[in-house]
Enzyme design. Structure first.
Site, PDB file in Angstrom:
ATOM      1  N   ASN A 104     -42.217  36.708  15.742  1.00 15.64           N
ATOM      2  CA  ASN A 104     -41.781  37.496  14.581  1.00 15.64           C
ATOM      3  C   ASN A 104     -40.262  37.646  14.506  1.00 15.64           C
ATOM      4  O   ASN A 104     -39.681  37.625  13.430  1.00 15.64           O
ATOM      5  CB  ASN A 104     -42.458  38.873  14.593  1.00 15.64           C
ATOM      6  N   HIS A 150     -22.903  31.426 -31.796  1.00 14.75           N
ATOM      7  CA  HIS A 150     -24.124  31.049 -32.540  1.00 14.75           C
ATOM      8  C   HIS A 150     -24.159  29.541 -32.802  1.00 14.75           C
ATOM      9  O   HIS A 150     -24.776  29.107 -33.765  1.00 14.75           O
ATOM     10  CB  HIS A 150     -24.235  31.791 -33.875  1.00 14.75           C
ATOM     11  N   SER A 271     -33.576   4.192 -22.007  1.00 13.32           N
ATOM     12  CA  SER A 271     -34.924   4.453 -22.506  1.00 13.32           C
ATOM     13  C   SER A 271     -35.757   3.218 -22.211  1.00 13.32           C
ATOM     14  O   SER A 271     -35.243   2.097 -22.161  1.00 13.32           O
ATOM     15  CB  SER A 271     -34.860   4.706 -24.013  1.00 13.32           C
ATOM     16  N   LYS A 277     -30.328   3.476 -26.157  1.00 18.22           N
ATOM     17  CA  LYS A 277     -30.252   4.823 -25.609  1.00 18.22           C
ATOM     18  C   LYS A 277     -29.412   4.971 -24.349  1.00 18.22           C
ATOM     19  O   LYS A 277     -29.405   4.115 -23.475  1.00 18.22           O
ATOM     20  CB  LYS A 277     -31.665   5.324 -25.287  1.00 18.22           C
ATOM     21  N   ASN A 279     -29.187   8.346 -22.130  1.00 15.23           N
ATOM     22  CA  ASN A 279     -29.671   9.731 -22.107  1.00 15.23           C
ATOM     23  C   ASN A 279     -29.054  10.557 -20.975  1.00 15.23           C
ATOM     24  O   ASN A 279     -28.870  10.050 -19.871  1.00 15.23           O
ATOM     25  CB  ASN A 279     -31.197   9.748 -21.946  1.00 15.23           C
ATOM     26  N   GLU A 284     -30.419  17.310 -17.945  1.00 15.08           N
ATOM     27  CA  GLU A 284     -31.699  17.935 -18.329  1.00 15.08           C
ATOM     28  C   GLU A 284     -32.448  18.396 -17.085  1.00 15.08           C
ATOM     29  O   GLU A 284     -33.065  19.463 -17.061  1.00 15.08           O
ATOM     30  CB  GLU A 284     -32.540  16.946 -19.129  1.00 15.08           C
ATOM     31  N   TYR A 311     -44.625  42.460  10.596  1.00 14.85           N
ATOM     32  CA  TYR A 311     -44.890  41.079  10.191  1.00 14.85           C
ATOM     33  C   TYR A 311     -46.308  40.896   9.655  1.00 14.85           C
ATOM     34  O   TYR A 311     -47.273  41.401  10.242  1.00 14.85           O
ATOM     35  CB  TYR A 311     -44.669  40.131  11.381  1.00 14.85           C
ATOM     36  N   GLN A 316     -44.796  33.811   6.130  1.00 14.75           N
ATOM     37  CA  GLN A 316     -44.650  32.378   6.423  1.00 14.75           C
ATOM     38  C   GLN A 316     -44.406  31.587   5.136  1.00 14.75           C
ATOM     39  O   GLN A 316     -43.648  30.623   5.121  1.00 14.75           O
ATOM     40  CB  GLN A 316     -45.922  31.886   7.113  1.00 14.75           C
TER      41      GLN A 316
HETATM   42  N1  ARG Z   1     -45.474  30.637  11.478  1.00 19.10           N
HETATM   43  C1  ARG Z   1     -45.033  31.976  11.319  1.00 19.10           C
HETATM   44  C2  ARG Z   1     -44.048  32.069  10.170  1.00 19.10           C
HETATM   45  O1  ARG Z   1     -43.546  31.059   9.819  1.00 19.10           O
HETATM   46  C3  ARG Z   1     -44.356  32.462  12.549  1.00 19.10           C
HETATM   47  C4  ARG Z   1     -44.628  33.862  12.936  1.00 19.10           C
HETATM   48  C5  ARG Z   1     -46.041  34.050  13.264  1.00 19.10           C
HETATM   49  N2  ARG Z   1     -46.278  35.346  13.778  1.00 19.10           N
HETATM   50  C6  ARG Z   1     -47.494  35.828  13.857  1.00 19.10           C
HETATM   51  N3  ARG Z   1     -47.588  37.016  14.331  1.00 19.10           N
HETATM   52  N4  ARG Z   1     -48.520  35.180  13.434  1.00 19.10           N
HETATM   53  O2  ARG Z   1     -43.813  33.082   9.635  1.00 19.10           O
END
Ligand code: ARG
Length: 486
Positions: A104, A150, A271, A277, A279, A284, A311, A316
């Site tokens: 985490n 405008h 084109s 053309k 373009n 775009e 977390y 993810q």
């Molecule tokens: N693969 C997870 C992510 O990208 C990593 C963290 C996972 N942590 C957990 N407690 N499952 O966020």
């Protein structure tokens, strides 16, 4: 590798669904660096022996050079790297690498390191694009063109004024990115899963080794917060929107009807059916890719807005919005810069478009104001005059004194004087008279260009210094790694 609590494995299809290992290739190198800093810190704080640290660090050095073959049997890059270390060193050693941290804090660290590098690349590309705009502006201070509101001709202007407007918008984007960097450049490492650890780690030392300015101090905040991602993607969405607006002008101006600009063949598309053309497809696509990034911003905010603190796996999915945001915006800056450098500015066409309308109308009205006529009355007189010109299909300068008589009869000014003012008001004299700050006036172009050139220089130095700071820190870390391995 982590499934000791569970009696069954995920089936292959489900694992493919939950795994982020493919998209994690973008943070592979950062993940290894983070693990190296963490391992060095564990050693320096006597949580690992030198021998253990050396083995782990040597394994990480080898993995770094390996070509990453992302295998779906892994949940993510963190598990993949750890399992490779364990494979190379045995679990009695490699199994110690993940001490006092969690995926985490690890994933937030990796994302921060990646965004930090991307911001540096973006800032360098941005300053190059701004520099190009200012250089072209410098060459077009006397390139007269109509300014539109405008999409109707509004006031007489010069092309440099237009280019400098976008240089300023991009300076603001640069400034936003510059400030965002400071908030991204804080280390979450060592936060553990959410609440910290009982082991004697040194978070400040890993932060320093990885070139961070400081810590995301609160471990709950560090592992749950993704506002830095929203800020980054949002800032890029604004940057892209600015470039998209510019793209729209260039699309319009490279049409046959305008012909103010001609894109280089190198940046135009043919084109499949119409042989004539040429373009402006790239421009775009800038518009459309901007929409895509606005979508990513919505995605990031939507993922985060309802999450309980701490977390959750939803986080993810945020990564899939970050990587393309970076790659698209970096390429857009690069390509737009090259397009600007190679496009042809058709000064005659711009001038001709400015000649054909009644662009001096406001300047004439302001002449009347200078003679003591209230602006509303002046606006009235000139408005009616334009109507006469339009009805008789003549430019303002071709109107005669008798045609002006009726319009001036209740005002302080005579038809003869009005005629005289119109005769002496040319596109050039109008621009000469434009003296207000930031206007299309000649002196203002010169002044604005020189101020912006200095600003470019200052930013260039700052950007370089920043990326050097990270590089220097990583170099010191690598020296430590080598010393421990030896
Ligand atoms: N693969 C997870 C992510 O990208 C990593 C963290 C996972 N942590 C957990 N407690 N499952 O966020």
């Amino acid at each position: 590798m982590y499934r000791s609590r569970l009696s069954k494995n995920l089936d292959a299809h489900t694992l493919g669904y939950v795994s982020s290992v493919t998209e994690d290739s973008e943070i592979f190198q950062y993940d290894i660096l983070g693990s190296q800093a963490h391992t060095v810190m564990l050693f320096e704080n006597k949580i690992l022996t030198k021998k253990e640290a050396a083995k782990i660090l040597a394994a990480l050095e080898k993995i770094k050079k390996q070509k990453l073959t992302a295998k779906i049997q892994h949940e993510d890059i963190h598990e993949l790297v750890e399992s490779l270390v364990v494979k190379k060193t045995g679990s009695h050693i490699g199994g110690k690498m993940h001490t006092a941290r969690s995926r985490n804090d690890q994933v937030s660290l990796d994302i921060r390191m990646k965004i930090r590098d991307d911001i540096n690349t973006l800032c360098s590309n941005l300053i190059e694009l701004i520099d190009t705009l200012v250089s072209i502006a410098e060459k077009n201070q006397e390139t007269i063109m109509p300014l539109y509101t405008h999409l109707q001709q509004a006031q007489i202007g010069v092309f440099s004024h237009y280019l400098l407007a976008y240089a300023d918008a991009l300076f603001r984007d640069l400034d936003r990115l510059y400030v965002t960097y400071g908030r991204v450049n804080e280390s979450p490492l060592g936060s553990g899963p959410i609440g910290g650890t009982s082991l004697p780690i040194d978070r400040l030392s890993t932060a320093k080794m990885l070139g961070f300015k400081g810590l995301v101090e609160n471990t709950i905040d560090a592992t749950s917060g993704r506002d830095f991602v929203a800020e980054y993607v949002g800032t890029i969405a604004i940057l892209m929107t600015n470039m998209s607006r510019m793209a729209e002008d260039f699309i319009l101006w490279s049409s046959f009807e305008f012909s103010f600009l001609e894109l280089s063949d190198q940046f135009s598309s043919p084109s499949s059916v119409m042989p004539q053309k040429k373009n402006p497809d790239i421009l775009e696509l800038i518009r459309a890719k901007t929409a895509q990034i606005i979508g990513y911003q919505t995605s990031v905010l939507s993922i985060v807005k309802g999450l309980a603190s701490g977390y959750s796996r939803d986080l993810q999915q945020i990564k899939t919005s970050i990587w393309p945001t970076s790659s698209i915006s970096i390429s857009t800056l690069f390509i737009l810069n090259a397009m600007l450098k190679t496009m042809k500015v058709n000064k005659q066409k711009m001038r001709k478009a400015a000649d054909s309308g009644h662009l001096i109308a406001l300047d004439v009205a302001e002449h009347l104001v200078k003679r003591g006529i209230p602006f509303r009355t002046a606006h009235n007189i000139v408005g009616k005059l334009v109507q006469v010109a339009h009805d008789t299909n003549k430019p303002l300068v071709k109107l005669s004194i008798p045609q002006m008589k009726k319009l001036t009869k209740d005002s302080k000014i005579s038809a003869k004087e009005l005629h005289q003012i119109i005769q002496s008001t040319t596109l050039e004299s109008s621009l000469q008279g434009r003296i207000s700050l930031g206007s299309s006036g000649k002196r203002e172009q010169e002044r604005m260009i020189s101020v912006r050139k200095k600003k470019i220089l200052a930013y260039r130095i700052g950007i370089k210094k920043r990326s050097n700071q990270v590089d220097d820190a990583i170099q010191i870390l690598m020296k430590k790694v080598k010393a421990i391995i030896r």
